[in-house]
Design a protein around this motif. Structure first.
Motif, PDB file in Angstrom:
ATOM      1  N   ILE A 137       6.702 -43.826   4.885  1.00 47.62           N
ATOM      2  CA  ILE A 137       7.747 -43.562   5.875  1.00 47.62           C
ATOM      3  C   ILE A 137       7.135 -43.507   7.278  1.00 47.62           C
ATOM      4  O   ILE A 137       5.927 -43.308   7.433  1.00 47.62           O
ATOM      5  CB  ILE A 137       8.484 -42.236   5.572  1.00 47.62           C
ATOM      6  N   ALA A 138       7.995 -43.688   8.292  1.00 47.71           N
ATOM      7  CA  ALA A 138       7.515 -43.751   9.673  1.00 47.71           C
ATOM      8  C   ALA A 138       6.747 -42.496  10.117  1.00 47.71           C
ATOM      9  O   ALA A 138       5.677 -42.618  10.716  1.00 47.71           O
ATOM     10  CB  ALA A 138       8.682 -44.048  10.616  1.00 47.71           C
ATOM     11  N   PRO A 139       7.247 -41.269   9.828  1.00 48.40           N
ATOM     12  CA  PRO A 139       6.482 -40.094  10.256  1.00 48.40           C
ATOM     13  C   PRO A 139       5.064 -40.065   9.661  1.00 48.40           C
ATOM     14  O   PRO A 139       4.112 -39.667  10.334  1.00 48.40           O
ATOM     15  CB  PRO A 139       7.316 -38.923   9.733  1.00 48.40           C
ATOM     16  N   LEU A 140       4.926 -40.507   8.421  1.00 50.86           N
ATOM     17  CA  LEU A 140       3.603 -40.517   7.799  1.00 50.86           C
ATOM     18  C   LEU A 140       2.682 -41.506   8.507  1.00 50.86           C
ATOM     19  O   LEU A 140       1.494 -41.243   8.717  1.00 50.86           O
ATOM     20  CB  LEU A 140       3.707 -40.880   6.315  1.00 50.86           C
ATOM     21  N   LEU A 141       3.257 -42.637   8.897  1.00 51.48           N
ATOM     22  CA  LEU A 141       2.452 -43.647   9.582  1.00 51.48           C
ATOM     23  C   LEU A 141       1.911 -43.099  10.915  1.00 51.48           C
ATOM     24  O   LEU A 141       0.786 -43.400  11.315  1.00 51.48           O
ATOM     25  CB  LEU A 141       3.303 -44.900   9.825  1.00 51.48           C
ATOM     26  N   ILE A 142       2.715 -42.262  11.563  1.00 46.36           N
ATOM     27  CA  ILE A 142       2.253 -41.634  12.809  1.00 46.36           C
ATOM     28  C   ILE A 142       1.014 -40.784  12.523  1.00 46.36           C
ATOM     29  O   ILE A 142       0.015 -40.840  13.246  1.00 46.36           O
ATOM     30  CB  ILE A 142       3.375 -40.766  13.428  1.00 46.36           C
ATOM     31  N   ILE A 143       1.080 -40.020  11.439  1.00 48.07           N
ATOM     32  CA  ILE A 143      -0.066 -39.170  11.079  1.00 48.07           C
ATOM     33  C   ILE A 143      -1.283 -40.029  10.745  1.00 48.07           C
ATOM     34  O   ILE A 143      -2.410 -39.721  11.155  1.00 48.07           O
ATOM     35  CB  ILE A 143       0.309 -38.250   9.901  1.00 48.07           C
ATOM     36  N   THR A 144      -1.053 -41.127  10.013  1.00 45.98           N
ATOM     37  CA  THR A 144      -2.164 -42.021   9.676  1.00 45.98           C
ATOM     38  C   THR A 144      -2.831 -42.538  10.945  1.00 45.98           C
ATOM     39  O   THR A 144      -4.061 -42.545  11.060  1.00 45.98           O
ATOM     40  CB  THR A 144      -1.646 -43.213   8.845  1.00 45.98           C
ATOM     41  N   LYS A 145      -2.032 -42.953  11.920  1.00 44.54           N
ATOM     42  CA  LYS A 145      -2.597 -43.472  13.174  1.00 44.54           C
ATOM     43  C   LYS A 145      -3.385 -42.379  13.906  1.00 44.54           C
ATOM     44  O   LYS A 145      -4.442 -42.632  14.474  1.00 44.54           O
ATOM     45  CB  LYS A 145      -1.483 -43.998  14.081  1.00 44.54           C
ATOM     46  N   LEU A 146      -2.855 -41.158  13.859  1.00 44.05           N
ATOM     47  CA  LEU A 146      -3.553 -40.033  14.505  1.00 44.05           C
ATOM     48  C   LEU A 146      -4.901 -39.799  13.842  1.00 44.05           C
ATOM     49  O   LEU A 146      -5.908 -39.564  14.519  1.00 44.05           O
ATOM     50  CB  LEU A 146      -2.725 -38.763  14.362  1.00 44.05           C
ATOM     51  N   GLU A 147      -4.917 -39.870  12.513  1.00 43.63           N
ATOM     52  CA  GLU A 147      -6.168 -39.617  11.799  1.00 43.63           C
ATOM     53  C   GLU A 147      -7.205 -40.695  12.069  1.00 43.63           C
ATOM     54  O   GLU A 147      -8.395 -40.475  11.906  1.00 43.63           O
ATOM     55  CB  GLU A 147      -5.890 -39.481  10.292  1.00 43.63           C
ATOM     56  N   GLN A 148      -6.718 -41.885  12.488  1.00 42.79           N
ATOM     57  CA  GLN A 148      -7.661 -42.950  12.861  1.00 42.79           C
ATOM     58  C   GLN A 148      -7.963 -42.918  14.361  1.00 42.79           C
ATOM     59  O   GLN A 148      -8.460 -43.889  14.909  1.00 42.79           O
ATOM     60  CB  GLN A 148      -7.078 -44.305  12.462  1.00 42.79           C
ATOM     61  N   TYR A 149      -7.566 -41.822  14.993  1.00 39.23           N
ATOM     62  CA  TYR A 149      -7.776 -41.619  16.427  1.00 39.23           C
ATOM     63  C   TYR A 149      -7.099 -42.686  17.288  1.00 39.23           C
ATOM     64  O   TYR A 149      -7.515 -42.947  18.403  1.00 39.23           O
ATOM     65  CB  TYR A 149      -9.270 -41.549  16.744  1.00 39.23           C
ATOM     66  N   GLN A 150      -6.038 -43.338  16.759  1.00 39.39           N
ATOM     67  CA  GLN A 150      -5.279 -44.291  17.572  1.00 39.39           C
ATOM     68  C   GLN A 150      -4.129 -43.534  18.232  1.00 39.39           C
ATOM     69  O   GLN A 150      -2.975 -43.673  17.839  1.00 39.39           O
ATOM     70  CB  GLN A 150      -4.754 -45.421  16.695  1.00 39.39           C
ATOM     71  N   TYR A 151      -4.473 -42.713  19.218  1.00 37.50           N
ATOM     72  CA  TYR A 151      -3.478 -41.823  19.825  1.00 37.50           C
ATOM     73  C   TYR A 151      -2.337 -42.579  20.470  1.00 37.50           C
ATOM     74  O   TYR A 151      -1.174 -42.251  20.292  1.00 37.50           O
ATOM     75  CB  TYR A 151      -4.147 -40.906  20.857  1.00 37.50           C
ATOM     76  N   ALA A 152      -2.678 -43.612  21.274  1.00 36.84           N
ATOM     77  CA  ALA A 152      -1.638 -44.325  22.008  1.00 36.84           C
ATOM     78  C   ALA A 152      -0.708 -45.056  21.040  1.00 36.84           C
ATOM     79  O   ALA A 152       0.506 -45.092  21.241  1.00 36.84           O
ATOM     80  CB  ALA A 152      -2.274 -45.307  22.986  1.00 36.84           C
ATOM     81  N   GLN A 153      -1.295 -45.617  19.964  1.00 36.39           N
ATOM     82  CA  GLN A 153      -0.470 -46.316  18.983  1.00 36.39           C
ATOM     83  C   GLN A 153       0.465 -45.332  18.268  1.00 36.39           C
ATOM     84  O   GLN A 153       1.638 -45.627  18.038  1.00 36.39           O
ATOM     85  CB  GLN A 153      -1.340 -47.040  17.948  1.00 36.39           C
ATOM     86  N   ALA A 154      -0.093 -44.162  17.922  1.00 33.45           N
ATOM     87  CA  ALA A 154       0.739 -43.134  17.293  1.00 33.45           C
ATOM     88  C   ALA A 154       1.900 -42.775  18.208  1.00 33.45           C
ATOM     89  O   ALA A 154       3.048 -42.636  17.777  1.00 33.45           O
ATOM     90  CB  ALA A 154      -0.093 -41.897  16.983  1.00 33.45           C
ATOM     91  N   ALA A 155       1.594 -42.649  19.505  1.00 35.45           N
ATOM     92  CA  ALA A 155       2.631 -42.298  20.475  1.00 35.45           C
ATOM     93  C   ALA A 155       3.693 -43.392  20.545  1.00 35.45           C
ATOM     94  O   ALA A 155       4.892 -43.109  20.624  1.00 35.45           O
ATOM     95  CB  ALA A 155       2.013 -42.063  21.854  1.00 35.45           C
ATOM     96  N   ALA A 156       3.254 -44.657  20.499  1.00 32.71           N
ATOM     97  CA  ALA A 156       4.213 -45.769  20.579  1.00 32.71           C
ATOM     98  C   ALA A 156       5.168 -45.752  19.382  1.00 32.71           C
ATOM     99  O   ALA A 156       6.390 -45.881  19.539  1.00 32.71           O
ATOM    100  CB  ALA A 156       3.470 -47.107  20.644  1.00 32.71           C
ATOM    101  N   VAL A 157       4.598 -45.544  18.174  1.00 35.83           N
ATOM    102  CA  VAL A 157       5.442 -45.480  16.979  1.00 35.83           C
ATOM    103  C   VAL A 157       6.419 -44.306  17.102  1.00 35.83           C
ATOM    104  O   VAL A 157       7.601 -44.423  16.753  1.00 35.83           O
ATOM    105  CB  VAL A 157       4.574 -45.324  15.707  1.00 35.83           C
TER     106      VAL A 157
END
Lengths: 281, 289
Positions: free
Chosen positions: A229-249
């Motif tokens: 799900i989308a919220p989980l993908l945000i967490i995955t991006k955060l854990e990979q230190y892709q902050y800006a990408q997490a923010a975009a999602v």
């Protein structure tokens, strides 16, 4: 507006309470939300688009939207049924059942998540009954939908119930006297008045479902492209230190929520107006 | 968007007239379907929590609850609620006072903004604080220089919890105080009462049940919040785990009965919340009569 200025303010405390309200609102809500916009602007327009149009991201949006929609649709039907049964009929244990409707509001989502997973897993109480039929619930989109039905049911029941309770029976009386039968009365007279609250409840459940995380993450299985799900993908991006990408999602998710908030406000206004004209008539 | 839809308080008895009801068989079938649905979605999960929690017996149940990690998670959960609930209560009172006792420009916008946290996904609620206070966040370098930990520490958990529980008290008080109007308070002022006295002697007695109602719901959410807290916590055992996060860890480590034992504690909290809530609803509908 000027005529409300100062001299009509008989009560004390206007500037201090309003000032505190705005300060607290800004510190806790508005400034942090602004940080989201600022951080997602770290990406150029092209990078931004690349992030949110990535197949894995699109798949997660689609999954979140469809499961939340189906769950809200199920709740539309069963929420109406529950509200109907609770308002119109008497049966033993009714008060307890009525109280239990609110459990999803009060029960921490993680508790709901692990409990639902255990029941609907292949070896669980319900899952083991469905397994021979070839129906897998846990770790599939069906499981996600079940969790979202749990989360959303109070929204529909609690918006429909008060309207159903206050419905005047004179129209129904008249219809009976004119010889109309029960099902026809329901569809022609009762249901039209319930449509606005039903749609409001539907939209509330839908909006909540799109962002829901705790109850879903255990039962979903979290397979990229399939049950992520989308919220989980945000967490995955955060854990990979892709902050800006997490923010975009997150920004896209937030925009969907705000659009729904707008729809809900319009629906509620419609619902209130309709109720008033019905009562005033 | 309302995270909580308020219960119908006018529980007036519907005198069901036979000619306006369905035949008995239809009625029982409908009740049956409704109860079956509710069992599959709500009752079975509750039963599962208890059955799984006690699967390995009383001793295992108690040792799961008294494990040092569980105790420290409980402590953090209580600290978080003890900070978030009073602060949001003060905010709710101030906001409701400003909004319902005065007229000013932009009031509707303010009411909408107060509701905003309900429309935000819990995960996004946590994310915004990571983007603000995290190592790579906007204020990250400054916080680092001054050696202040917010993310992956208690302050972050408390702030994220404050965000998700932000509207509860205000949402409950605004409609309540709106219907009560300003006449009581104005009368008190005209008789010479001053600010706080008006509030404590006139307003507070009128809103006490509604206020408690909002606080109870706020507390339940504060103690049970998972998504937002999960993002900012960092999951450091014995330090930054709240009870819901502790459940997640136990579950992911296949310590199922321990996970459900701790979960049963939170389920008791939910049931107690619902009982208090229904008592308060009774009080409020009595008073509004």
């Amino acid at each position: 507006m000027t005529r409300f200025r100062k001299k009509e303010r008989i009560l004390p405390g206007f500037s201090i309470t309003l000032g505190f309200t705005i300060l607290y609102l800004s510190l806790i809500v508005l400034i942090p939300l602004a940080a989201l916009a600022i951080k997602s602007a770290d990406l150029s327009a092209a990078q931004w688009w690349k992030t949110v149009s990535d197949p894995r991201v699109v798949a997660s949006y689609r999954l979140s939207l469809t499961t939340a929609f189906v769950a809200a649709a199920v709740n539309f039907v069963f929420g109406l049924l529950l509200a109907w049964v609770l308002v119109r009929y008497e049966f033993p244990g009714k008060r307890i059942i009525d109280g239990l409707i609110d459990l999803p509001f009060a029960l921490p989502t993680a508790v709901a998540g692990i409990a639902l997973t255990t029941i609907y897993a292949p070896k669980g109480w319900v899952g083991s009954l469905l397994e021979p039929l070839g129906i897998k619930v846990a770790y599939t989109p069906i499981g996600i939908t079940i969790a979202l039905i749990f989360i959303g049911i109070p929204f529909v029941v609690r918006t429909v119930q008060p309207v159903l309770q206050d419905l005047e029976s004179d129209m129904e009386e008249a219809a009976v006297m004119l010889g109309s039968y029960r099902l026809r009365i329901f569809f022609k007279i009762i249901l039209p008045d319930l449509i606005p609250p039903l749609l409001t409840g539907f939209a509330l459940a839908f909006a909540r479902g799109i962002g829901e995380y705790g109850s879903v993450v255990f039962i979903s299985g979290n397979m990229p492209m399939k049950t992520e799900i989308a919220p989980l993908l945000i967490i995955t991006k955060l854990e990979q230190y892709q902050y800006a990408q997490a923010a975009a999602v997150a920004v896209v998710l937030l925009l969907i929520s705000f659009a729904l908030l707008l729809v809900i406000n319009i629906l509620q206004r419609w619902s209130n107006r309709r109720l008033r004209t019905v009562k005033g008539a | 968007m309302a995270g909580i839809v308020t219960n119908p308080r006018t529980s007036k008895k519907h005198a069901v007239k036979p000619h306006l009801s369905e035949p008995g068989i239809v009625k029982y079938v409908l009740i049956g379907i409704a109860l079956l649905f509710l069992s599959l979605i709500v009752l079975l999960p509750m039963a599962a929590v208890l059955v799984e929690g006690f699967r390995k017996g009383w001793e295992a149940y108690l040792s799961a609850l008294t494990h040092p990690d569980a105790m420290s998670a409980l402590r953090l959960t209580l600290i978080t609620a003890l900070i978030a609930v009073p602060l949001n209560t003060i905010f709710g009172l101030a906001a409701a006072w400003a909004i319902t006792k005065f007229k000013f420009r932009g009031k509707n916008l303010l009411v909408t903004l107060i509701d905003l946290p309900f429309a935000v996904s819990p995960v996004v609620s946590g994310l915004i604080y990571v983007l603000l206070f995290g190592a790579q966040g906007l204020l990250g370098p400054w916080l680092d220089k001054h050696d202040i930990d917010i993310i992956f520490a208690t302050p972050g958990i408390v702030i994220a919890t404050m965000f998700v529980t932000f509207p509860f008290v205000a949402r409950e008080l605004i409609p309540l105080m709106e219907t009560q109007g300003v006449t009581d308070e104005e009368a008190a002022v005209s008789l010479g009462a001053k600010g706080w006295r008006v509030f404590f002697k006139v307003t507070l007695p009128n809103i006490k049940w509604g206020l408690l109602y909002g606080m109870i719901l706020c507390n339940a959410r504060a103690m049970g919040e998972f998504g937002a807290v999960s993002v900012v916590s960092g999951h450091i055992r014995g330090e930054t785990n709240t009870l819901p996060l502790h459940i997640e860890i136990l579950y992911n480590e296949y310590q199922f009965s321990a996970a459900f034992a701790v979960a049963s504690l939170l389920m008791v909290l939910a049931v107690v919340t619902l009982i208090i809530k229904s008592v308060l609803e009774g009080r409020m509908s009595e008073e509004s009569r």
